[in-house]
Design a protein around this motif. Sequence first.
Motif, PDB file in Angstrom:
ATOM      1  N   VAL A 170       0.836  -1.033  -0.164  1.00 36.94           N
ATOM      2  CA  VAL A 170       0.111   0.042  -0.017  1.00 36.94           C
ATOM      3  C   VAL A 170       0.849   1.346  -0.066  1.00 36.94           C
ATOM      4  N   SER A 171       0.607   2.176  -0.781  1.00 40.56           N
ATOM      5  CA  SER A 171       1.278   3.506  -0.885  1.00 40.56           C
ATOM      6  C   SER A 171       0.366   4.511   0.066  1.00 40.56           C
ATOM      7  N   MET A 172       1.293   5.329   0.684  1.00 48.13           N
ATOM      8  CA  MET A 172       0.649   6.699   1.227  1.00 48.13           C
ATOM      9  C   MET A 172       0.338   7.555   0.303  1.00 48.13           C
ATOM     10  N   LEU A 173      -0.829   8.058   0.138  1.00 48.71           N
ATOM     11  CA  LEU A 173      -1.386   8.908  -1.044  1.00 48.71           C
ATOM     12  C   LEU A 173      -0.941  10.292  -0.553  1.00 48.71           C
ATOM     13  N   GLU A 174      -0.707  11.146  -1.413  1.00 47.86           N
ATOM     14  CA  GLU A 174      -0.544  12.452  -1.240  1.00 47.86           C
ATOM     15  C   GLU A 174      -1.145  13.397  -2.525  1.00 47.86           C
ATOM     16  N   ASN A 175      -2.178  14.074  -2.022  1.00 47.47           N
ATOM     17  CA  ASN A 175      -2.759  14.756  -3.195  1.00 47.47           C
ATOM     18  C   ASN A 175      -1.907  15.992  -3.455  1.00 47.47           C
ATOM     19  N   SER A 178      -3.720  20.701  -5.270  1.00 49.74           N
ATOM     20  CA  SER A 178      -3.837  22.010  -4.474  1.00 49.74           C
ATOM     21  C   SER A 178      -2.438  22.907  -4.710  1.00 49.74           C
ATOM     22  N   TYR A 179      -1.472  22.440  -5.384  1.00 51.75           N
ATOM     23  CA  TYR A 179      -0.396  23.072  -5.709  1.00 51.75           C
ATOM     24  C   TYR A 179      -0.573  23.954  -6.928  1.00 51.75           C
ATOM     25  N   LEU A 180      -0.557  25.204  -7.014  1.00 51.21           N
ATOM     26  CA  LEU A 180      -0.798  25.975  -8.311  1.00 51.21           C
ATOM     27  C   LEU A 180       0.534  26.477  -8.777  1.00 51.21           C
ATOM     28  N   LEU A 292      -3.844  18.596   6.220  1.00 47.72           N
ATOM     29  CA  LEU A 292      -4.582  17.412   6.670  1.00 47.72           C
ATOM     30  C   LEU A 292      -5.777  17.203   5.833  1.00 47.72           C
ATOM     31  N   ARG A 293      -6.767  18.153   5.752  1.00 46.21           N
ATOM     32  CA  ARG A 293      -7.918  17.816   5.098  1.00 46.21           C
ATOM     33  C   ARG A 293      -7.637  17.760   3.595  1.00 46.21           C
ATOM     34  N   ALA A 294      -6.679  18.167   2.962  1.00 42.10           N
ATOM     35  CA  ALA A 294      -6.507  18.009   1.602  1.00 42.10           C
ATOM     36  C   ALA A 294      -5.349  16.403   1.396  1.00 42.10           C
ATOM     37  N   CYS A 295      -5.317  15.727   2.407  1.00 46.12           N
ATOM     38  CA  CYS A 295      -4.595  14.548   2.174  1.00 46.12           C
ATOM     39  C   CYS A 295      -2.910  14.846   1.975  1.00 46.12           C
ATOM     40  N   GLN A 296      -2.484  15.955   2.423  1.00 45.13           N
ATOM     41  CA  GLN A 296      -1.272  16.173   2.285  1.00 45.13           C
ATOM     42  C   GLN A 296      -0.684  15.994   3.913  1.00 45.13           C
ATOM     43  N   HIS A 569      -7.691   9.568   0.756  1.00 45.05           N
ATOM     44  CA  HIS A 569      -7.251   8.674   1.739  1.00 45.05           C
ATOM     45  C   HIS A 569      -8.571   7.659   1.854  1.00 45.05           C
ATOM     46  N   ALA A 570      -9.721   8.367   2.298  1.00 41.91           N
ATOM     47  CA  ALA A 570     -10.895   7.601   2.586  1.00 41.91           C
ATOM     48  C   ALA A 570     -11.404   6.828   1.290  1.00 41.91           C
TER      49      ALA A 570
END
Length: 709
Positions: A170-175, A178-180, A292-296, A569-570
């Motif tokens: 399993v990998s840890m997801l990182e969104n 949001s990076y502009l 945290l809410r953005a999965c970062q 993540h969910a």
Amino acid sequence: MSSPMIRTRIANACDTCKQRKVKCDGNLPCSYCRRRQGDSTCRFSPTPRRRPRRPHLPSPETSVTQSSVPSIGPDVSTDVPVSSAEPSRIHTAHTTQTRTSDNISLRSDASAEEEADVPREARLLRDAHGKLTFVGDCAPLSLFQTVRHIVTSRVDPNAFNPQTGQSGRVSMLENSSSYLSFSAIGKEPYVDSATVGQLVSSFISATSGLVNLFENENLESNILAWIAKEGESADVTSAVNYLVLAIGSQSINEESAAISFQYAKTLALSCLGGDLGIETVQAFALVTIYMLRACQINGAYLFFGIAARAAYSIGLHRTEVNTRFGSNMHIQRDRLWKSLRVLDLFLSISMGRPPSMSDVDCTVPCRTFSANGQEQYDLLNASVQILSITEEIVLRVYSRRKISFQLTEGISRQLRDWSSRWLPRLKQAVAKSPQEDEAEIIGACQVMSSYYYAVMLVARPFLMYELYKRLPDPDIPTVTNLSNGGSDNSGRTRLANACIDAASLMAESVADLVNHQILDGCMPLIVSWLFASSLVLGVGLLGGFGRILEKYARMSIAGLEYFARNDAHALQYSLIAKSLLSNALKHLQKQDIDERLQITESSSKLFGLVPKERLLREDALPTDTDQPGILPSDMESANAPQDLLTNELFASPFHDIDPALLSLGCSLDSTAGAFLGRDQQDRIDHVFGALNLFPLLDGNGHIDLVHNL
């Protein structure tokens, strides 16, 4: 004359080969693990040096018992070979040896039912960019590694493959959405004053029970006043206000939230310097919450370090310092410190990493009392208290790698005290109508979720032990396996049931709020603890703790799918939970079919229930054995493929029986024992009489789950 064969010996075999008692070639991964698709689980535990026998040690039996205790595996397992791992293994062996010698006297007095080892599942996982990131033992993702290994090694080697790749990792997801671009960051976002009320209300609801950074009653009016004079100054206060609006719109308009967040983060960093204040702490605490809410989660962990250092720099951890700023500021500074403690403990526990803050030099109280001496109802205080207990569980259990009944009783006393003071009031708050106070409902749910996770965390090692005992090893003959693991009421079983009950209660409370559409779409704390509860419920169903757990497992999956609309993540966790539930149901159905087949075979000739064609085939079977007492149908059952037996079962007069009705606890011994041949029954009694059904008595209660998980 041919030269004699030279046998190659290796210094140390891997843990799996040691357990299976097969020859290991010493490679990483070894050929045996590679054939079983267990590359990521091929580990080499250090071989401890033999210590000379001390004169004051008890009888030789104690020495034999002590030497028979398996060694504990390495602290960290990685998905890639690491060349520098050998020194850490030597250090781990020395630490394990020292801890063993220090606890000899304690183990000799301990009962066989009083200890269980904590599996070491800390590891390096890859994020979305391929970088390695550390996840510790107490993290929900580490629990998944333990569960995945149990399921793939004892139930289905291909479990979780569709969701986690062919290797099962399993990998840890990182969104990264949001990076502009840098050109978009420099543009000051537009703020519509008409939407401020809704965004502030959403912010307060989403962070209730997690942080309390402002006077919420005045927050909307303060932001409206700031908008009225917008553009006069670009300072940390502006960054704080933009971050509040970004978090409030995160589940409503993600693009607008990302623009406000990036501008506010750049502004906060540009103002970071020697002139620190509570606005600096608030800004970087809000950056942490947004990420945290953005999965970062890794970025949140890093930026929280800035908030923690800034808080120490201005003395937020000392209440006597906070009193110098007046009554209102004193309360706000104390609340700010407690909010940071909650964020810090959630980050450290959910990722299994050391916290950034400590209570060693802290004098800020986490309990407030009214004039009559009653503790005042405060969600932030309740959250700090339960997460502090959880931190103690991590330090006293997962750092020691072992838990005993005595230690469990001390922790459970704290949990019972917290529950008696807070749980009734929290349940009353959750039962309120959303029109009364939605923020209080969500905050109470978050605090209760942390409480349920604390119970799961302290009882988790006992559940893993029970699961290992209940699931048969496919490489061991069936006659020596205890398929049900017993239904005793031992201390370990009761603690395992407590872990499952906590997971069930959490899934039920979250599902109720999800059904009423009360919860925000981005709730990282609830998502993390709900994922852990879904794993506990899945393995509880797999281990035979009750078919009712399927209902609660589906509740947890429904909750994760609800959050999956906004939380990557969910989404990942829901796929894992559904795969675990599917494998558990398949395993239980197979158990029911196998059990029914055994019963049918034993009673097949009583009343002519078996079709005539099958009887002819049985009579035509060659009898190549002269063992008495074995029926031809028994030989057919032992030699026929499983799919053939299944087809025969559903072709029999029992084909219309619901498989769910076949798990009534019937067994070959209890149902058809009277019809077995005498010699066969004697052989079964002899085999089971030769088994040690209480292997714990040989090790003074020491259980090493590392080689089995």
